[in-house]
Design a protein around this motif. Structure first.
Motif, mmCIF file in Angstrom:
data_model
loop_
_atom_site.group_PDB
_atom_site.id
_atom_site.type_symbol
_atom_site.label_atom_id
_atom_site.label_comp_id
_atom_site.label_asym_id
_atom_site.label_seq_id
_atom_site.Cartn_x
_atom_site.Cartn_y
_atom_site.Cartn_z
ATOM 1 N N PRO A 61 0.824 -1.206 0.000
ATOM 2 C CA PRO A 61 0.000 0.000 0.000
ATOM 3 C C PRO A 61 0.863 1.264 0.000
ATOM 4 O O PRO A 61 1.993 1.258 0.499
ATOM 5 N N GLN A 62 0.316 2.331 -0.554
ATOM 6 C CA GLN A 62 1.036 3.612 -0.558
ATOM 7 C C GLN A 62 0.887 4.358 0.766
ATOM 8 O O GLN A 62 1.711 5.204 1.110
ATOM 9 N N LYS A 63 -0.178 4.048 1.506
ATOM 10 C CA LYS A 63 -0.451 4.800 2.721
ATOM 11 C C LYS A 63 -1.272 3.933 3.669
ATOM 12 O O LYS A 63 -2.042 3.093 3.238
ATOM 13 N N GLY A 64 -1.094 4.171 4.976
ATOM 14 C CA GLY A 64 -1.883 3.465 5.977
ATOM 15 C C GLY A 64 -1.070 2.459 6.763
ATOM 16 O O GLY A 64 0.138 2.282 6.539
ATOM 17 N N LYS A 65 -1.739 1.796 7.701
ATOM 18 C CA LYS A 65 -1.106 0.797 8.547
ATOM 19 C C LYS A 65 -1.921 -0.496 8.541
ATOM 20 O O LYS A 65 -3.147 -0.466 8.397
#
Length: 233
Positions: A61-65
């Motif tokens: 993913p490009q962003k997030g956890k």
């Protein structure tokens, strides 16, 4: 305790020949308590499989956890996990079942299921009867046990794929349309195995188009069209 927590996940794909970016997930948040089953539903192309592949780290993913409660590492963010950590978790803690079977050449069906157990440190003397029991449960003809799966039918490959994943009794099991090409009798075998895993404490996240199959099996359902940008509570 939450086994898996997804926070504000974003994933997009670059289509190079069109010079454009295609968004797949936008601001997805969800969590799954330990020992429970989350079902994910939504129309084709809504990003269901992308969630599972992001958790399994097939996609980055490009962003997030993606916070996973690992037995070996404690709380670990799978988005930031190293390649070595991902390999370990796939081998020991996180299982994945898809509609497709990718296997090493010149490896028999029995050897594939045995290897799933040998990876966990189980002795071959113990692995062989457990593998045979799994193959029997999923109605894979004994005459095929020492055959190469590339010659199997689609349904046989899928049942073998499920046997390889379930025999390990992973802490987290991801199911991506595992009953897509199965007949009703085989679906019941899969359901029975899932219910047993769940009873023994495995946490599960699954995608099913067969809503009847999900009935009474899932503890919660994540609707892609309704929940992107919102948190599952």
């Amino acid at each position: 305790m939450r086994m898996i927590t997804v926070e504000n996940l974003h994933k997009s794909f670059m289509i190079h020949h069109l010079s454009r970016t295609l968004p797949a997930l936008q601001d997805v948040s969800l969590h799954v308590p330990e020992g429970s089953f989350l079902g994910i539903v939504g129309k084709s192309g809504s990003g269901k499989s992308t969630i599972l592949k992001s958790i399994y780290r097939t996609y980055e993913p490009q962003k997030g956890k993606i916070l996973f409660q690992s037995e070996a590492y404690g709380t670990i963010d799978l988005v930031q996990a190293t390649a070595r950590e991902v390999v370990y978790l796939r081998k020991h803690e996180i299982g994945y079942v898809s509609q497709f079977l990718n296997v090493m050449p010149r490896t028999t069906a029995l050897e594939l299921v045995e290897q799933s157990l040998l990876d966990l440190g189980v002795s071959r003397a113990e692995a062989t009867p457990k593998a045979q029991q799994a193959l029997k449960h999923f109605d894979i003809d004994e005459a095929l046990w020492n055959s190469y799966p590339n010659m199997f039918s689609g349904g046989e490959k899928l049942r073998l794929n499920i046997a390889c994943a379930i025999v390990k009794e992973p802490r987290l099991l991801l199911l991506d349309e595992p009953t897509a090409s199965l007949d009703q009798a085989s679906k019941l075998k899969v359901r029975e195995a899932i219910e047993k895993l769940k009873a023994n404490g495995t946490t599960l996240i699954g995608i099913f188009h067969d809503l009847e199959f999900m009935e009474g099996l899932c503890d919660n359902v994540f609707h892609m069209e309704k929940m992107q940008g919102k948190e599952l509570v």
